[in-house]
Design an enzyme around this catalytic site. Structure first.
Site, PDB file in Angstrom:
ATOM      1  N   HIS A 163       0.822  -1.225   0.000  1.00 43.05           N
ATOM      2  CA  HIS A 163       0.000   0.000   0.000  1.00 43.05           C
ATOM      3  C   HIS A 163       0.843   1.256   0.000  1.00 43.05           C
ATOM      4  O   HIS A 163       0.349   2.347  -0.220  1.00 43.05           O
ATOM      5  CB  HIS A 163      -0.986   0.021   1.175  1.00 43.05           C
ATOM      6  CG  HIS A 163      -0.344   0.093   2.526  1.00 43.05           C
ATOM      7  ND1 HIS A 163      -0.073   1.281   3.171  1.00 43.05           N
ATOM      8  CD2 HIS A 163       0.088  -0.879   3.354  1.00 43.05           C
ATOM      9  CE1 HIS A 163       0.500   1.030   4.336  1.00 43.05           C
ATOM     10  NE2 HIS A 163       0.612  -0.268   4.469  1.00 43.05           N
TER      11      HIS A 163
ATOM     12  N   HIS B 164       6.737   6.559   5.642  1.00 37.30           N
ATOM     13  CA  HIS B 164       6.149   6.110   4.384  1.00 37.30           C
ATOM     14  C   HIS B 164       5.490   7.298   3.709  1.00 37.30           C
ATOM     15  O   HIS B 164       5.370   8.385   4.298  1.00 37.30           O
ATOM     16  CB  HIS B 164       5.144   4.975   4.613  1.00 37.30           C
ATOM     17  CG  HIS B 164       3.997   5.376   5.483  1.00 37.30           C
ATOM     18  ND1 HIS B 164       4.019   5.268   6.858  1.00 37.30           N
ATOM     19  CD2 HIS B 164       2.788   5.913   5.181  1.00 37.30           C
ATOM     20  CE1 HIS B 164       2.877   5.725   7.357  1.00 37.30           C
ATOM     21  NE2 HIS B 164       2.110   6.120   6.353  1.00 37.30           N
TER      22      HIS B 164
ATOM     23  N   HIS C 173       2.287   8.834   0.892  1.00 36.72           N
ATOM     24  CA  HIS C 173       1.025   8.691   0.158  1.00 36.72           C
ATOM     25  C   HIS C 173       1.117   9.621  -1.045  1.00 36.72           C
ATOM     26  O   HIS C 173       1.668  10.713  -0.948  1.00 36.72           O
ATOM     27  CB  HIS C 173      -0.165   9.082   1.041  1.00 36.72           C
ATOM     28  CG  HIS C 173      -0.294   8.211   2.270  1.00 36.72           C
ATOM     29  ND1 HIS C 173      -1.066   7.079   2.303  1.00 36.72           N
ATOM     30  CD2 HIS C 173       0.283   8.307   3.490  1.00 36.72           C
ATOM     31  CE1 HIS C 173      -0.981   6.510   3.494  1.00 36.72           C
ATOM     32  NE2 HIS C 173      -0.157   7.242   4.242  1.00 36.72           N
TER      33      HIS C 173
ATOM     34  N   GLU D 287      -2.973  13.064   2.238  1.00 39.32           N
ATOM     35  CA  GLU D 287      -4.132  12.621   3.014  1.00 39.32           C
ATOM     36  C   GLU D 287      -4.777  13.822   3.706  1.00 39.32           C
ATOM     37  O   GLU D 287      -5.973  14.062   3.555  1.00 39.32           O
ATOM     38  CB  GLU D 287      -3.706  11.559   4.028  1.00 39.32           C
ATOM     39  CG  GLU D 287      -3.213  10.303   3.350  1.00 39.32           C
ATOM     40  CD  GLU D 287      -3.429   9.052   4.169  1.00 39.32           C
ATOM     41  OE1 GLU D 287      -4.091   8.128   3.674  1.00 39.32           O
ATOM     42  OE2 GLU D 287      -2.927   8.981   5.300  1.00 39.32           O
TER      43      GLU D 287
ATOM     44  N   HIS E  87       4.722  10.566   6.075  1.00 41.47           N
ATOM     45  CA  HIS E  87       4.356  10.289   7.464  1.00 41.47           C
ATOM     46  C   HIS E  87       5.545   9.662   8.193  1.00 41.47           C
ATOM     47  O   HIS E  87       6.005   8.570   7.820  1.00 41.47           O
ATOM     48  CB  HIS E  87       3.160   9.329   7.534  1.00 41.47           C
ATOM     49  CG  HIS E  87       1.880   9.950   7.107  1.00 41.47           C
ATOM     50  ND1 HIS E  87       0.749   9.209   6.794  1.00 41.47           N
ATOM     51  CD2 HIS E  87       1.533  11.250   6.935  1.00 41.47           C
ATOM     52  CE1 HIS E  87      -0.233  10.030   6.437  1.00 41.47           C
ATOM     53  NE2 HIS E  87       0.225  11.264   6.521  1.00 41.47           N
TER      54      HIS E  87
ATOM     55  N   THR F 185      -4.351   6.021   9.370  1.00 47.22           N
ATOM     56  CA  THR F 185      -5.135   6.270   8.150  1.00 47.22           C
ATOM     57  C   THR F 185      -5.251   5.020   7.284  1.00 47.22           C
ATOM     58  O   THR F 185      -5.765   5.068   6.179  1.00 47.22           O
ATOM     59  CB  THR F 185      -4.515   7.407   7.310  1.00 47.22           C
ATOM     60  OG1 THR F 185      -3.202   7.017   6.895  1.00 47.22           O
ATOM     61  CG2 THR F 185      -4.449   8.697   8.128  1.00 47.22           C
TER      62      THR F 185
END
Length: 257
Positions: free
Chosen positions: A61, A91, A93, A103, A116, A194
């Protein structure tokens, strides 16, 4: 603890994780004019001088860099925190296009990507898994990325090694200090992971100042896959959860608007 993308899309997570409709879910839209300046908030102190990165991996992910997790030399403190929290991993997003990917949003504006940095309360809990399920267990520093040149070539040049889900490669001597903006002004609120299991265990510290990434570097994130080698290829993009309702929570700011 396996913090994963979960079953289906984020809009379907409530079927497997009822807490998805909880009162402290993340991310949120930060409305700058409604954030409350709190003079009692301390400056955020980030001590990454002794950082020892171990490996980089594709967990299906996101892309994640793990750190040696044996002492309190790599910590954040101050800010809204009662004590030091130790760095576990970071990591990203990101989206398919520049207009979305982060996010958290600010005044309904999305950034192309969000970093994050995940920390845990090692003074109070024995393991990261135990901390992840506790109300004061985790502290995550969120940093927005905007498209301009940034010197994180060492990181983005390593992404080809973890193209497929479940792949991992050695990635040592990377210090995330270079991923921090100069200004550490922040917004903070009580929230959640999240990704499933969506535990409401996170003190969120979202930095106001973005850092920079080039479009070419951002494209390297989009070469990663949600799928394992040999499976049908599914491009890893739009791996972000949309903003969740505040449900009465107050977002505090360390600075005057």
């Amino acid at each position: 603890i396996n913090i994963g993308w979960g079953k289906g899309r984020p809009s379907e997570w409530y079927k497997s994780y009822p807490i998805a409709h909880g009162h402290c879910q993340s991310p949120v839209d930060i409305v700058s004019t409604q954030a409350v300046y709190d003079p009692s908030l301390k400056p955020l102190i980030i001590s990454y001088e002794s950082c020892t990165s171990l490996d980089i991996s594709n967990n299906g992910h996101s892309v994640m860099v793990d750190f040696e997790d044996i002492d309190d030399k790599t910590v954040i403190s101050g800010g809204p925190l009662e004590g030091p929290y130790r760095l576990k991993q970071f990591h990203f997003h990101w989206g398919m296009k520049q207009s979305q990917g982060s996010e958290h949003t600010v005044d309904s504006k999305s950034f192309p990507s969000e970093l994050h940095l995940v920390h845990w309360n090692a003074r109070k809990y024995a393991t990261f898994g135990e901390a992840a399920a506790a109300p004061d267990g985790l502290a995550v520093v969120g940093i927005f990325l905007e498209v301009r040149v940034l010197k994180i070539m060492v990181l983005t040049d390593a992404l080809y090694m973890v193209k497929f889900k479940g792949t991992k490669a050695q990635f040592r001597s990377f210090n995330p200090q270079c991923l921090l903006p100069l200004n550490l002004n922040y917004w903070t609120y009580r929230g959640s992971l999240t990704t499933p299991p969506l535990y409401e265990s996170v003190t969120w510290i979202v930095l106001k100042e973005p850092i920079r990434i080039s479009e070419k570097q951002l494209e390297k994130f989009r070469t990663l896959l949600f799928t394992s080698e040999g499976d049908e290829k599914i491009q890893m993009v739009n791996n972000f959860r949309p903003p969740q309702p505040l449900k009465g929570r107050i977002i505090r700011a360390s600075f005057k608007a």
